[in-house]
Design an enzyme around this catalytic site. Structure first.
Site, PDB file in Angstrom:
ATOM      1  CB  SER A   1     -15.173 100.855   8.559  1.00  0.00           C
ATOM      2  OG  SER A   1     -14.139 100.343   9.206  1.00  0.00           O
TER       3      SER A   1
ATOM      4  CG  ASP B   1     -14.454 100.147  13.566  1.00  0.00           C
ATOM      5  OD1 ASP B   1     -14.691  98.989  14.012  1.00  0.00           O
ATOM      6  OD2 ASP B   1     -14.164 100.031  12.360  1.00  0.00           O
TER       7      ASP B   1
ATOM      8  CG  ASP C   1     -12.669  96.626  11.190  1.00  0.00           C
ATOM      9  OD1 ASP C   1     -13.162  97.327  11.705  1.00  0.00           O
ATOM     10  OD2 ASP C   1     -12.300  96.364   9.946  1.00  0.00           O
TER      11      ASP C   1
ATOM     12  CG  ASP D   1     -16.315  97.345  10.283  1.00  0.00           C
ATOM     13  OD1 ASP D   1     -15.938  98.214  10.875  1.00  0.00           O
ATOM     14  OD2 ASP D   1     -16.047  97.011   9.374  1.00  0.00           O
TER      15      ASP D   1
HETATM   16 MG    MG Z   1     -13.889  99.096  10.836  1.00  0.00          MG
END
Ligand code: MG
Length: 445
Positions: free
Chosen positions: A97, A239, A243, A241
């Site tokens: 992440s 970031d 999200d 990933d």
């Molecule tokens: Mg993340």
């Protein structure tokens, strides 16, 4: 820190130290057991260690009789949507992440595409820690299917949700900093398909991060420079990933993480009133925005799954966290930095004003966020002292102690994953926020 950090939402550690393939295989086998030989979607962000951990995840799952759908490199929200679409029994995403490249982690996903609820996470960790996990024999090994549709599926869903024509008519120039993470594979495409010009910054999905991947102001100086030199209308940063998303204005101002949620909430509530959900540590500016539209804010414990769950159960219209995590129920009840970009571009198109102007109209507060080492483990004496000391004030014990004062608030809680206490304060001025922090500190020491 050298040890494995295990929480109800997943496990993380430093690659080659606490996080090694054996550990990853065992967690994956425990998840196979937990889902009772289900069909599991597996994917990852761009980290270099993923090509090692991916096979460990596969081994663990196959050893317990699971069938695997390998969606490859994709953002976490894209994978979450695939779990739903394929009606799989769960998912595992390998992603550190927002953490630096030396970290990696596994996150475990339910059949509805959300992370394990805390009580399920506890049950899962019990399997990991205590049970002898039954393994299948040679004739119980199932298939690994390749599936390359996660990005396309996510993209289509987001494109259907926003007013494409309205955005296209404005033809914005947009800089996207994916930090060489998984967002590089989807967000530039999204921006182009919305009829805008996409300037790609750190969009080589090789996991060699150009800066620390957490989209906080100190990591977004390069994006700010590029937005200015390109004369762009807006800059976005994910970031690793994707999200989460943070915003840089056309003037190069780096907006604090909570602005993504504030702007998304303001635009959404202007269309339809309803409940907003966030966690206890998110800015009270959100309450001000909600009030403007005769709507209210409900707060949950820290942890994005708590926000997702509450939103789903209470049918909230928008929600998320102050770290750039926006949840748009029409897409899914998961943090989704990609969907947030589309929503924010629609807001920008409809408002007809620059993003700096829209941001400047939001209520402004100042936050102090710090952590203190806390090795004692027992938070209750601190809680008792705070309860006594602030008995005249409005107190909330949902997650640690939150003290609402006339001039702002203080939130003190023990971390779930590290031996630290987190202290967050917020007030109308920086000085006042700092004063509240000192006040909190005196109570703890
Ligand atoms: Mg993340």
């Amino acid at each position: 820190m050298n040890s494995l950090m295990v929480g109800v939402s997943g496990v993380r550690g430093i690659v080659g130290e606490a996080l090694v393939p054996e550990v990853v295989a065992k967690f994956s086998a425990a998840f196979g057991r937990f889902t009772q030989k289900g069909m599991i979607v597996v994917g990852s962000d761009t980290r270099t260690s993923n090509k090692m951990f991916k096979y460990a995840v596969f081994s663990g799952l196959l050893s317990t009789g699971c069938e695997i759908v390998d969606v490859g490199v994709c953002p976490t929200p894209s994978l979450q949507l695939m779990v739903e679409k394929l009606k799989a029994n769960g998912g595992i995403v390998i992603t550190g992440s927002h953490n630096p490249a030396e970290w990696n982690a596994l996150k475990f996903i339910r059949s509805d595409g959300l992370f394990l609820y805390p009580e399920q996470g506890k049950r899962f960790l019990q399997i990991y820690a205590k049970e002898r996990i039954p393994r299948v024999k040679w004739d119980g090994i199932r298939e690994i299917h390749q599936n390359t549709l996660a990005i396309e599926n996510h993209l289509n869903k987001v494109l259907k949700f926003v007013n494409k024509e309205k955005i296209k008519n404005r033809g914005f120039k947009v800089v996207l900093d994916a930090c060489n993470g998984a967002g590089a594979l989807i967000s530039p495409q999204l921006i182009r398909q919305l009829g805008c010009e996409a300037i790609e910054l750190n969009c080589r999905p090789d996991g060699i991060f150009a800066h620390p991947p957490e989209p906080i102001p100190s990591n977004l100086k390069q994006l700010s420079e590029v937005v200015k030199t390109e004369g762009a209308d807006i800059g976005f940063a994910h970031d690793a990933d994707a999200d989460r998303v943070a915003i840089v204005t056309e003037k190069g101002e780096i907006l604090p993480g909570e602005y993504s949620l504030l702007l998304a909430a303001k635009f959404t509530l202007s269309k339809r009133k309803g409940l907003v959900v966030t966690n206890l540590s998110t800015t009270q500016a959100l309450d001000d925005v909600a009030r403007e539209f005769s709507s209210s804010v409900e707060r949950t414990k820290i942890g994005d799954i708590n926000v997702s769950r509450q939103m789903k159960e209470k049918k909230a219209v928008i929600g998320g966290e102050g770290n750039g995590g926006v949840i748009i129920p029409e897409i899914h009840y998961a943090r989704d930095g990609i969907a947030a970009i589309a929503l924010l571009l629609e807001y920008l198109a409809e408002a007809g004003e620059p993003i700096s102007k829209l941001a400047s109209r939001l209520p402004r507060y100042y936050m102090v966020k710090k952590k203190l080492e806390f090795t004692k483990g027992d938070f209750s004496p601190i809680e008792t002292r705070l309860r006594k000391e602030f008995k005249e004030e409005k107190l909330d014990f949902l997650d640690g102690v939150k003290i609402s004062l006339k001039e702002g608030w203080i939130h003190i809680r023990p971390s779930g994953t590290e031996p630290v206490i987190r202290i967050i304060t917020e007030a109308k001025t920086r000085e006042k926020a700092e004063e509240l922090y000192q006040l909190a500190l005196r109570q703890i020491q």
